[in-house]
Design an enzyme around this catalytic site. Structure first.
Site, PDB file in Angstrom:
ATOM      1  N   ASP A   1       0.865  -1.159   0.000  1.00 45.93           N
ATOM      2  CA  ASP A   1       0.000   0.000   0.000  1.00 45.93           C
ATOM      3  C   ASP A   1       0.920   1.234   0.000  1.00 45.93           C
ATOM      4  OD1 ASP A   1      -3.200   0.645   1.642  1.00 45.93           O
ATOM      5  OD2 ASP A   1      -2.093   1.750   0.104  1.00 45.93           O
TER       6      ASP A   1
HETATM    7  C1  GLC Z   1      -4.266   4.334  -0.256  1.00 46.51           C
HETATM    8  C2  GLC Z   1      -5.178   3.192   0.145  1.00 46.51           C
HETATM    9  C3  GLC Z   1      -5.286   2.116  -0.892  1.00 46.51           C
HETATM   10  C4  GLC Z   1      -5.133   2.729  -2.278  1.00 46.51           C
HETATM   11  C5  GLC Z   1      -3.715   3.237  -2.378  1.00 46.51           C
HETATM   12  C6  GLC Z   1      -3.457   3.933  -3.725  1.00 46.51           C
HETATM   13  O1  GLC Z   1      -3.546   4.789   0.856  1.00 46.51           O
HETATM   14  O2  GLC Z   1      -4.920   2.554   1.381  1.00 46.51           O
HETATM   15  O3  GLC Z   1      -6.560   1.496  -0.717  1.00 46.51           O
HETATM   16  O4  GLC Z   1      -5.370   1.746  -3.263  1.00 46.51           O
HETATM   17  O5  GLC Z   1      -3.384   4.133  -1.322  1.00 46.51           O
HETATM   18  O6  GLC Z   1      -4.210   5.097  -3.804  1.00 46.51           O
END
Ligand code: GLC
Length: 739
Positions: A279
């Site tokens: 993430d």
């Molecule tokens: C965010 C979220 C995740 C998302 C990623 C890209 O922090 O936790 O769900 O897909 O970053 O935006």
């Protein structure tokens, strides 16, 4: 030199391609790659939010040219991806195409209800259709990959991201996970209208302590395996191509550095062959977790634990090569990561044609197709839940002389598409409730007042609102949360309708003691409606219903569509009960149902243990009766099946849909089991007066669980069974599983 290598590769590739499969192509390509280039594939950086023109002048262009960048997020549209892709393909040594990913969570341009809302449709076909349409629109804008479905189960309404999931149940959440993957990925990833799906956030992110986002998660392995892992396993079984590791720690080990979950379970036990992306900076966060001493250490842990791609953290880009050369990260791990990522690019057809998702004509003709908007309207209506309908306040008659529409969300076109609404339009494309009801009523029938804001405590609008409510024959309040009050980093300690909206509801009731009042709710989580249930007649939960939400809501309010949605998450009486969910354990001191006040039982002195609205609850404008429960045998052999059936009758005077649910209870086992477990559901269309017999087939496969030794199986003994309209029932029937 570059061209020749690429050309030779291409000729060899196509020769190999003629006789061989992707794996061999990937190996051929990897044999040509340097360690630095392989590491480049594990690096993802971000385009500028809302980018529609390429960011070629900043570091992204430089990193791509150097072969230090394999994927990008937040870069889309033909203009936003074409020039970046050209750099990757034509200005690098090997011409490896970029992967473009984005958060297409509940629609890309045409926005569907938030996922918690969509789950309340219990309609797997609709889940698949919504993600298929999202893939059509996203792929038409150069996107290859969505960071969805979010399959985190959660029993925490304080947690803002409960809005992104499918609620509290393992079985339903697993079925919905499969439907999303099928919709996004289709049946052939080489087609330009299919995109990679991503099961996230692996794992147990939804069990954050106190519902506070990113907070600590502690649970026994049994709870992990019986509750939080199954929806991810379901995604793997459905062929999901990517996973996203989460932010949270699990029992002291952060999930983006957790070898047990990422290698032992995901790779060894489940045989997952796709790639894992972290993430957003979740590898970097191993340092504040206190699990890595610095960024270099975090990079080492991330790759060694099994995270293949570093989302914007810059750690793999800057530290992996040295870590491999110093023997701190096996080169084989980098090779595996690079191979998985290249394989995904081959499957998408990007090596055959890196520009296959870049097509102006498709981009201009795909978004907001009428059939997409029609489907969004249908799905928004099916996702709404009629929580209560006293005095048959709903449906409204179109002939009512004056209807007052009051509340900060009556004319809203901004919050209505909810959180994580990708490129959903918030400036006029979405249909507000006001626009929706205007299709049904003449202007002189409509009275309107905003009354107050969602959050501000300015009650200067109350007087006008109360005044128009007194002039009306019926009253509709459209209230709830702002879209920013749920989703990521949006946890609440208070589950009430925010601001002074509750006060306005109370004052409007006081001014109109005998009028029928309907409360339409837009919100991203279960709310504490303990006061409102006694102040209004009807409550229609529409969640954040998306681009066509206002039209769908009007269809429901005026009875054009009969509500059919059912809750997939429990609505508590207040936040003090949380976590509260239908499939809890019985405890050693359960409350006797016939004597809820008995002392020294597992209960509170101020609030009953019961929920305000139960998992599976949802009303209709008609009524359904269940009769003639039958079971094909009182005993179930280990390799046999039994059938349970019931007759469901539409006993009202409107056609409707009923979501029939199958529950079991394993009465005695080597580990305690939930008092109820959903094990099947069927959504029936029943014309008024029509009856249908619904049959469920049960085998021991449906009854297995992980016991205290982490052995997965079923234990002989007595099971209770019921087929019911919601989880709020008492068992009456049993069967026995034989040894
Ligand atoms: C965010 C979220 C995740 C998302 C990623 C890209 O922090 O936790 O769900 O897909 O970053 O935006």
């Amino acid at each position: 030199m570059r061209k020749i290598i690429f050309f030779i590769l291409f000729i060899n590739g196509s020769f190999i391609g003629f006789a061989q499969n992707y794996e061999v192509k990937v190996d051929s390509l990897m044999n040509l790659m340097t360690l630095q280039e392989k590491i480049g594939q594990t690096v993802m950086y971000s385009g500028r939010w809302d980018q529609t023109g390429p960011i070629v002048g900043t570091d992204n262009g430089k990193y791509i040219r150097e072969g230090n960048l394999g994927a990008m997020l937040n870069a889309f549209s033909v203009k936003g991806t074409r020039d970046l892709q050209k750099i990757a393909v034509e200005e690098t040594r090997l011409g490896i195409p970029l992967l473009f990913g984005y958060d297409v969570i509940h629609g890309h341009r045409t926005i569907f209800p938030i996922n918690l809302g969509l789950s309340a449709s219990w309609d797997l076909k609709m889940v698949e259709e919504s993600s298929r349409i999202a893939a059509e629109e996203a792929s038409a804008e150069g996107l290859h990959w969505t960071f969805a479905p979010m399959v985190d189960l959660s029993r925490e309404p304080r947690w803002g991201r409960i809005s992104e999931g499918a609620g509290e149940d393992v079985y339903l959440g697993s079925e919905i996970a499969k439907a999303y993957v099928k919709g996004f990925q289709g049946d052939d990833l080489s087609k330009p209208n299919t995109i990679l799906a991503c099961a996230k956030h692996y794992v147990a992110y939804g069990a954050a302590q106190a519902g506070r986002d990113y907070h600590t998660v502690n649970m026994g392995e049994g709870e992990l395996r019986n509750v939080y892992l199954p929806p991810f396993k379901a995604a793997v079984d459905a062929g999901v191509e990517t996973f996203m590791s989460a932010f949270n720690e699990l029992n002291g080990v952060p999930t983006s550095g957790n070898k047990f979950t990422l290698r032992d379970i995901l790779r060894e036990e489940w045989g997952f062959e796709g790639f894992v992306v972290s993430d957003y900076t979740s590898i970097n966060e191993l340092v504040p977790h206190g699990f890595a001493k610095d960024s270099i250490d975090a990079a080492r842990i991330g790759m060694n634990a099994g995270v293949d791609m570093d989302m914007v953290g810059k750690l793999y880009h800057h530290f992996l090569e040295d870590l491999v050369k110093e023997g701190k990260v096996p080169e084989a791990y980098v090779n595996d990561a690079c191979r998985r990522i290249l394989l995904a690019k081959f499957k998408l057809g990007l090596f055959d044609n890196p520009y296959r998702y870049i097509n102006e004509e498709r981009e201009n003709t795909t978004k907001y197709k009428p059939e997409f908007l029609d489907k969004a309207r249908e799905i928004a209506a099916a996702s709404s839940v009629l929580l209560q309908n006293k005095n048959e306040a709903l449906p409204l008659s179109k002939d009512i002389k004056k209807i007052a529409f009051i509340g900060p969300l009556v004319k809203d076109e901004y919050d209505i598409i909810g959180n994580w609404a990708a490129k959903g339009d918030r400036k006029g494309k979405a249909v507000s409730v006001y626009e929706g009801i205007s299709e049904y009523l003449n202007p002189n029938q409509i009275l309107y007042a905003k009354g107050c804001e969602i959050l501000k405590d300015d009650d200067s609008g109350f007087e006008e609102a109360i005044s128009i409510s007194e002039q009306a024959d019926a009253i509709v309040l459209v209230m709830g949360e702002g879209h920013h009050m749920s989703g990521e980093a949006a946890s609440r300690t208070n589950l009430k309708i925010p601001g002074i909206q509750p006060e306005l509801i109370k004052k409007i009731r006081e001014a109109n003691p005998n009028k029928k009042i309907t409360l339409v709710l837009m919100n991203g989580r279960p709310l504490n409606l303990s006061n409102e249930v006694d102040l209004v007649d009807a409550i229609l939960e529409i969640w954040f219903p998306g681009t066509m939400g206002g039209a769908a809501t009007a269809d429901l309010l005026f009875g054009e569509v009969n509500p059919s949605g059912k809750l997939t998450v429990t609505f508590p009486r207040n936040v003090g009960q949380v976590p509260i969910y239908y499939n809890m354990k019985n405890t050693g001191r359960p409350i006797p149902e016939d004597n809820p006040k008995e002392d020294y039982k597992s209960n509170y002195i101020d609030v009953p243990n019961t929920t305000l609205f139960a998992f599976g609850h949802g009303l209709s404008y008609t009524t359904f009766t269940y009769s003639d429960f039958r079971i094909s045998s009182q005993t179930l052999n280990p390799n046999g099946t039994i059938e349970a059936s019931v007759t469901v009758t539409n006993s009202g005077n409107r056609d409707g849909h009923e979501i029939v649910q199958l529950y079991i209870h394993d009465k005695v086992a080597s580990v305690t089991r939930p008092v109820k477990e959903l094990k099947g559901f069927q959504k029936l269309a029943l014309k008024k007066g029509e009856s249908k017999t619904v049959t469920f087939k049960i085998s021991v496969e449906d009854l297995k669980f992980y016991n205290s030794e982490m052995k997965y199986g079923v234990e002989p003994g007595e099971f209770e069974i019921a087929i019911a309209p919601s989880s709020d029932f008492r068992f009456k029937h049993t069967f026995n599983v034989l040894d």
